[in-house]
Design a protein around this motif. Structure first.
Motif, PDB file in Angstrom:
ATOM      1  N   GLN A 148     -30.551 -36.393  -1.381  1.00 28.78           N
ATOM      2  CA  GLN A 148     -30.317 -37.097  -0.129  1.00 28.78           C
ATOM      3  C   GLN A 148     -31.519 -37.998   0.139  1.00 28.78           C
ATOM      4  N   GLN A 149     -31.240 -39.246   0.477  1.00 30.01           N
ATOM      5  CA  GLN A 149     -32.323 -40.175   0.816  1.00 30.01           C
ATOM      6  C   GLN A 149     -32.022 -40.817   2.160  1.00 30.01           C
ATOM      7  N   ALA A 150     -32.710 -40.350   3.185  1.00 33.56           N
ATOM      8  CA  ALA A 150     -32.579 -40.969   4.496  1.00 33.56           C
ATOM      9  C   ALA A 150     -33.246 -42.337   4.460  1.00 33.56           C
ATOM     10  N   LEU A 151     -32.838 -43.209   5.360  1.00 35.76           N
ATOM     11  CA  LEU A 151     -33.284 -44.599   5.341  1.00 35.76           C
ATOM     12  C   LEU A 151     -34.798 -44.721   5.297  1.00 35.76           C
ATOM     13  N   GLY A 152     -35.298 -45.405   4.272  1.00 36.67           N
ATOM     14  CA  GLY A 152     -36.735 -45.660   4.175  1.00 36.67           C
ATOM     15  C   GLY A 152     -37.574 -44.486   3.734  1.00 36.67           C
ATOM     16  N   LEU A 153     -36.936 -43.395   3.364  1.00 34.59           N
ATOM     17  CA  LEU A 153     -37.690 -42.194   2.990  1.00 34.59           C
ATOM     18  C   LEU A 153     -37.518 -41.857   1.512  1.00 34.59           C
ATOM     19  N   GLY A 154     -38.163 -40.777   1.095  1.00 38.66           N
ATOM     20  CA  GLY A 154     -38.072 -40.341  -0.288  1.00 38.66           C
ATOM     21  C   GLY A 154     -36.809 -39.545  -0.548  1.00 38.66           C
ATOM     22  N   LEU A 155     -36.673 -39.064  -1.768  1.00 40.03           N
ATOM     23  CA  LEU A 155     -35.493 -38.302  -2.173  1.00 40.03           C
ATOM     24  C   LEU A 155     -35.728 -36.815  -1.917  1.00 40.03           C
ATOM     25  N   GLN A 156     -34.775 -36.219  -1.237  1.00 35.33           N
ATOM     26  CA  GLN A 156     -34.824 -34.777  -1.021  1.00 35.33           C
ATOM     27  C   GLN A 156     -33.832 -34.102  -1.962  1.00 35.33           C
ATOM     28  N   PHE A 157     -34.313 -33.139  -2.732  1.00 34.59           N
ATOM     29  CA  PHE A 157     -33.473 -32.447  -3.708  1.00 34.59           C
ATOM     30  C   PHE A 157     -32.451 -31.566  -2.996  1.00 34.59           C
ATOM     31  N   LEU A 158     -31.196 -31.737  -3.364  1.00 31.36           N
ATOM     32  CA  LEU A 158     -30.102 -30.972  -2.776  1.00 31.36           C
ATOM     33  C   LEU A 158     -29.621 -29.858  -3.711  1.00 31.36           C
ATOM     34  N   LEU A 159     -29.096 -30.262  -4.880  1.00 35.33           N
ATOM     35  CA  LEU A 159     -28.431 -29.311  -5.762  1.00 35.33           C
ATOM     36  C   LEU A 159     -28.617 -29.735  -7.211  1.00 35.33           C
ATOM     37  N   TRP A 160     -28.590 -28.745  -8.099  1.00 32.18           N
ATOM     38  CA  TRP A 160     -28.586 -28.995  -9.534  1.00 32.18           C
ATOM     39  C   TRP A 160     -27.503 -28.143 -10.161  1.00 32.18           C
ATOM     40  N   TYR A 161     -26.605 -28.802 -10.883  1.00 36.62           N
ATOM     41  CA  TYR A 161     -25.568 -28.109 -11.631  1.00 36.62           C
ATOM     42  C   TYR A 161     -25.785 -28.338 -13.115  1.00 36.62           C
ATOM     43  N   ASP A 162     -25.491 -27.300 -13.869  1.00 34.12           N
ATOM     44  CA  ASP A 162     -25.573 -27.425 -15.322  1.00 34.12           C
ATOM     45  C   ASP A 162     -24.550 -26.499 -15.948  1.00 34.12           C
ATOM     46  N   GLU A 163     -23.810 -27.030 -16.889  1.00 36.95           N
ATOM     47  CA  GLU A 163     -22.785 -26.251 -17.586  1.00 36.95           C
ATOM     48  C   GLU A 163     -21.836 -25.554 -16.610  1.00 36.95           C
ATOM     49  N   GLY A 164     -21.521 -26.222 -15.525  1.00 43.47           N
ATOM     50  CA  GLY A 164     -20.532 -25.709 -14.583  1.00 43.47           C
ATOM     51  C   GLY A 164     -21.072 -24.768 -13.522  1.00 43.47           C
ATOM     52  N   GLU A 165     -22.369 -24.470 -13.575  1.00 41.04           N
ATOM     53  CA  GLU A 165     -22.909 -23.516 -12.611  1.00 41.04           C
ATOM     54  C   GLU A 165     -24.024 -24.135 -11.766  1.00 41.04           C
ATOM     55  N   GLU A 166     -24.141 -23.658 -10.538  1.00 38.69           N
ATOM     56  CA  GLU A 166     -25.245 -24.091  -9.693  1.00 38.69           C
ATOM     57  C   GLU A 166     -26.516 -23.398 -10.172  1.00 38.69           C
ATOM     58  N   ARG A 167     -27.521 -24.195 -10.545  1.00 42.70           N
ATOM     59  CA  ARG A 167     -28.760 -23.654 -11.108  1.00 42.70           C
ATOM     60  C   ARG A 167     -29.879 -23.585 -10.080  1.00 42.70           C
ATOM     61  N   ASN A 168     -29.804 -24.451  -9.093  1.00 41.82           N
ATOM     62  CA  ASN A 168     -30.862 -24.485  -8.092  1.00 41.82           C
ATOM     63  C   ASN A 168     -30.391 -25.297  -6.909  1.00 41.82           C
ATOM     64  N   ARG A 169     -30.897 -24.975  -5.736  1.00 38.53           N
ATOM     65  CA  ARG A 169     -30.583 -25.779  -4.561  1.00 38.53           C
ATOM     66  C   ARG A 169     -31.851 -25.966  -3.754  1.00 38.53           C
ATOM     67  N   GLY A 170     -31.897 -27.091  -3.052  1.00 40.22           N
ATOM     68  CA  GLY A 170     -33.037 -27.394  -2.214  1.00 40.22           C
ATOM     69  C   GLY A 170     -32.913 -26.740  -0.856  1.00 40.22           C
ATOM     70  N   SER A 200     -26.529 -38.778   8.017  1.00 38.41           N
ATOM     71  CA  SER A 200     -26.402 -40.164   7.582  1.00 38.41           C
ATOM     72  C   SER A 200     -27.528 -40.504   6.613  1.00 38.41           C
ATOM     73  N   ALA A 201     -27.147 -40.901   5.412  1.00 41.94           N
ATOM     74  CA  ALA A 201     -28.145 -41.144   4.376  1.00 41.94           C
ATOM     75  C   ALA A 201     -27.457 -41.704   3.147  1.00 41.94           C
ATOM     76  N   LEU A 202     -28.274 -42.078   2.173  1.00 40.93           N
ATOM     77  CA  LEU A 202     -27.782 -42.438   0.846  1.00 40.93           C
ATOM     78  C   LEU A 202     -27.804 -41.164   0.005  1.00 40.93           C
ATOM     79  N   TYR A 203     -26.670 -40.804  -0.574  1.00 42.09           N
ATOM     80  CA  TYR A 203     -26.594 -39.623  -1.416  1.00 42.09           C
ATOM     81  C   TYR A 203     -26.532 -40.094  -2.878  1.00 42.09           C
ATOM     82  N   LEU A 204     -27.508 -39.654  -3.623  1.00 38.49           N
ATOM     83  CA  LEU A 204     -27.659 -40.084  -5.014  1.00 38.49           C
ATOM     84  C   LEU A 204     -27.329 -38.945  -5.960  1.00 38.49           C
ATOM     85  N   CYS A 205     -26.595 -39.297  -6.986  1.00 35.15           N
ATOM     86  CA  CYS A 205     -26.271 -38.360  -8.048  1.00 35.15           C
ATOM     87  C   CYS A 205     -26.974 -38.835  -9.315  1.00 35.15           C
ATOM     88  N   ALA A 206     -27.438 -37.897 -10.100  1.00 34.98           N
ATOM     89  CA  ALA A 206     -28.069 -38.240 -11.370  1.00 34.98           C
ATOM     90  C   ALA A 206     -27.606 -37.253 -12.431  1.00 34.98           C
TER      91      ALA A 206
END
Lengths: 115, 111
Positions: A36-58, A86-92
């Motif tokens: 999640q990136q609120a306007l003018g701010l840095g990226l806040q880590f939300l979730l990490w998925y790998d091989e179909g499973e949630e591996r970590n969450r912020g 309200s923010a920009l939600y980025l996927c990587a």
């Protein structure tokens, strides 16, 4: 080779509603990250998925959730929307090399506006 | 939570000058990466440096890593107006399954 694709590009929701954001990783990549990136701010880590499973969450409340499908695409759900969501939600996405997290490839993001 | 803090928060230089950005982090890491973001859109990976490396080059970019000081620097040489963007460092903490970003440096290169 197609990059990471996110949909929709823009999303307007009313406070209290639910939002669903989608992400298709690069072919062959098994890891998907959400930020999640609120306007003018840095990226806040939300979730990490790998091989179909949630591996970590912020550090986000449980109303932020998601899943990863067998084809490695992913969905982020935000329930009971609040104005501050309200923010920009980025996927990587990234390939996992020998269990290490290496470079991440980002989509163009979904701009969520809560009114 | 954010792992890294970038310094300065904003930097304005003339075309042709060098730009240096610094990143400090808090815990031991596996690797550190630098990304660029144009106009609030997706990020682009620039360079990755592993914890056992001290310096790395890629074109006009030079990255250094000092694990004893828990800091890294990104040098862009002979900057161009097209380098105008926000630059973020990101770390992969040892044992932690996440890529954590710093707060970013906004670079403005004046033509």
């Amino acid at each position: 080779e197609a990059g990471v694709t996110q949909s929709p590009t823009h999303l307007i929701k009313t406070r209290g509603q639910q939002a669903t954001l989608r992400c298709s990783p690069i072919s062959g990549h098994t890891s998907v990250y959400w930020y999640q990136q609120a306007l003018g701010l840095g990226l806040q880590f939300l979730l990490w998925y790998d091989e179909g499973e949630e591996r970590n969450r912020g550090n986000f409340p449980p109303r932020f959730s998601g899943r990863q499908f067998p084809n490695y695409s992913s969905e982020l759900n935000v329930n009971a929307l609040e104005l501050e969501d309200s923010a920009l939600y980025l996927c990587a996405s990234s390939p996992r090399k020998q269990g290490m997290i290496t470079e991440a490839f980002f989509g163009q993001g979904t701009r969520l506006t809560v009114v | 939570s954010q792992q890294g803090e970038e310094d300065p928060q904003a930097l304005s230089i003339q075309e042709g000058e060098n730009a240096t950005m610094n990143c400090s982090y808090k815990t031991s890491i596996n690797n550190l990466q630098w990304y660029r973001q144009n106009s609030g859109r997706g990020l682009v990976h620039l360079i990755l440096i592993r914890s056992n490396e001290r310096e790395k080059h890629s074109g006009r970019l030079r990255v250094t890593l000092d694990t004893s000081k828990k800091s890294s620097s990104l040098l862009i040489t002979a900057s161009r107006a097209a380098d105008t963007a926000s630059y973020f460092c990101a770390t992969v903490e040892t044992g932690r399954r996440a890529l954590i970003f710093g707060s970013g440096t906004r670079l403005q290169v004046q033509p």
